[in-house]
Enzyme design. Structure first.
Site, short mmCIF file in Angstrom:
data_model
loop_
_atom_site.label_atom_id
_atom_site.label_comp_id
_atom_site.label_asym_id
_atom_site.label_seq_id
_atom_site.Cartn_x
_atom_site.Cartn_y
_atom_site.Cartn_z
N CYS A 207 0.87 -1.08 -0.16
CA CYS A 207 -0.08 -0.07 0.08
C CYS A 207 0.76 1.42 0.04
CB CYS A 207 -1.03 0.04 1.30
SG CYS A 207 -1.64 1.63 1.42
N HIS B 286 -3.80 0.95 7.99
CA HIS B 286 -4.37 0.49 6.82
C HIS B 286 -5.92 0.14 6.98
CE1 HIS B 286 -4.04 -0.88 2.66
NE2 HIS B 286 -4.83 -2.08 3.06
N HIS C 149 -8.18 7.34 3.09
CA HIS C 149 -7.76 8.58 2.63
C HIS C 149 -8.88 9.51 1.85
CE1 HIS C 149 -7.74 6.22 -1.07
NE2 HIS C 149 -7.42 7.49 -1.71
N GLN D 181 -9.12 13.16 -0.60
CA GLN D 181 -8.43 14.16 -1.63
C GLN D 181 -9.03 15.43 -1.41
OE1 GLN D 181 -7.97 12.20 -5.52
NE2 GLN D 181 -9.66 10.75 -4.91
ZN LIG Z 1 -2.29 1.21 3.52
#
Ligand SMILES: [Zn+2]
Length: 374
Positions: A80, A146, A199, A201
């Site tokens: 990742c 993660h 995540h 943006q």
């Molecule tokens: Zn990750």
């Protein structure tokens, strides 16, 4: 840089530079000392061939970013690119063994400051203006974990993300060519997320987006007719009615819009007229961290048992140079999940005509979101 934080938590911002020259910023809330380690990768500069073309039929710009075809798609979990770089492991985008929140320039941006020059018209025909897609695209990693999700973060970390959004909104708003800054999160493979890691943006667009342009037109005509603020009137109406209110705070109210388009949709609107994240005061940021987390908790339980709901969280902000007094910061959160195991697809009427048909009443959606909290 020191900024505020929930319960007196201090957020520390540290800038760094990536191997190919891109900017990276650490926003630390718990890491005691931030040591800036070098990005040791041999990373070639990506040339940004992004252009944008004007659709003469609709008056909207379309970005053409062919280089994005090559971007990383669903790498295995041990590769990742958004994980910290652990000793002895292949380097990731983040050259640090740990981080709290990290923001960096997207390697495959739709809009970039370095966008190449293009001919001013497609085929030399003035019907089709064309421009370099000058702007900025950044990635915001919400946590180094993660397997986490935004909704699972502690309030203090949500607060740090809000600091990062505010900082980047101010920074991107000052960049040449940027007209509007849009922080958002796409969550779930059902909506085309290419990386599982939690995540979001931030896009700095070189134009006012079609959706915002439409909101501004409506708000301007309301202002002219009544002298009043359209979003403020909507907020007052929702709070007075209460039929679609999900959460009502001191500084924010969350409600399902009266004409909701999606099977699950909620708006989170500040009571004060603030154009963007950068303009929020500490108390507003503190309450937002609590309410937004609460809303995501409800979203995951909207069909009863907790489930991972694919969603899009879009933070509308006032454009930088125009109509800034006509709208305000607000969240539009929606899911295309209409029932467990069933998705709503944007088919003929929605995709072809932008005419929306919702199978659920907005009052039912609000009832489900209210019930999901108890
Ligand atoms: Zn990750």
């Amino acid at each position: 840089m020191r900024t505020g934080g929930a319960g007196g938590v201090i957020v520390k911002k540290t800038p760094a530079t990536m191997a190919d020259g891109r900017e990276l910023f650490y926003f630390d809330d718990v890491t005691a000392e931030r040591e800036v380690l070098p990005d040791t990768r041999d990373l070639p500069h990506v040339s940004h061939g992004s252009t944008m073309r004007f659709d003469v039929l609709t008056g909207e710009w379309v970005a053409i970013a062919a280089h994005r075809q090559d971007r990383t798609y669903m790498p295995p979990a041990d590769h990742c690119p958004l994980d910290p770089t652990l000793p002895g492991r292949e380097p990731t985008e983040i050259p640090a063994p740990s981080y709290d929140v990290v923001v960096f320039e997207n390697r495959f941006p739709s809009f970039a400051q370095s966008a190449a020059e293009v001919a001013p018209e497609v085929d030399g025909n003035p019907l089709w203006p064309q421009r370099p897609a000058v702007g900025r695209c950044e990635v915001v990693c919400f946590t180094s974990d993660h397997n986490a999700s935004f909704g699972s973060l502690p309030v203090s970390r949500v607060r740090t993300v809000i600091e990062a959004w505010a900082d980047r909104t101010a920074a991107l708003s000052a960049l040449p060519g940027v007209e509007q800054v849009f922080p958002f999160e796409n969550r779930g493979k059902e909506i085309g997320v290419t990386l599982q890691h939690p995540h979001g943006q931030i896009y700095g667009y070189p134009f006012v987006t079609p959706r915002t342009a439409q909101l501004l037109t409506r708000a301007a005509s309301h202002r002219q007719r009544t002298g009043r603020d359209l979003l403020g009137d909507v907020l007052d109406g929702e709070r007075k009615s209460g039929a679609r209110v999900v959460l009502d705070g001191e500084a924010w109210t969350c409600f399902v819009p009266a004409a909701a388009r999606w099977p699950v949709e909620a708006h989170l609107v500040p009571h004060r007229v603030v154009p963007d994240f950068a303009a929020l005061d500490d108390a507003e940021r503190d309450e937002l961290a609590v309410l937004y987390r609460d809303l995501l908790y409800r979203l995951e339980r909207v069909f009863g048992e907790p489930m991972e709901l694919p969603y899009i969280a879009g933070w509308h902000q006032a454009p930088i140079h125009t109509g800034r007094d006509l709208t305000r910061l607000h969240l539009q959160l929606f899911s295309l999940r209409r029932a467990p195991g069933k998705l709503k697809f944007l088919a003929g009427s929605e995709s072809g005509m932008a005419a929306w048909i919702n199978d659920v009443t907005p009052e039912q959606i609000a009832e489900r979101l209210r019930a999901a909290g108890s």
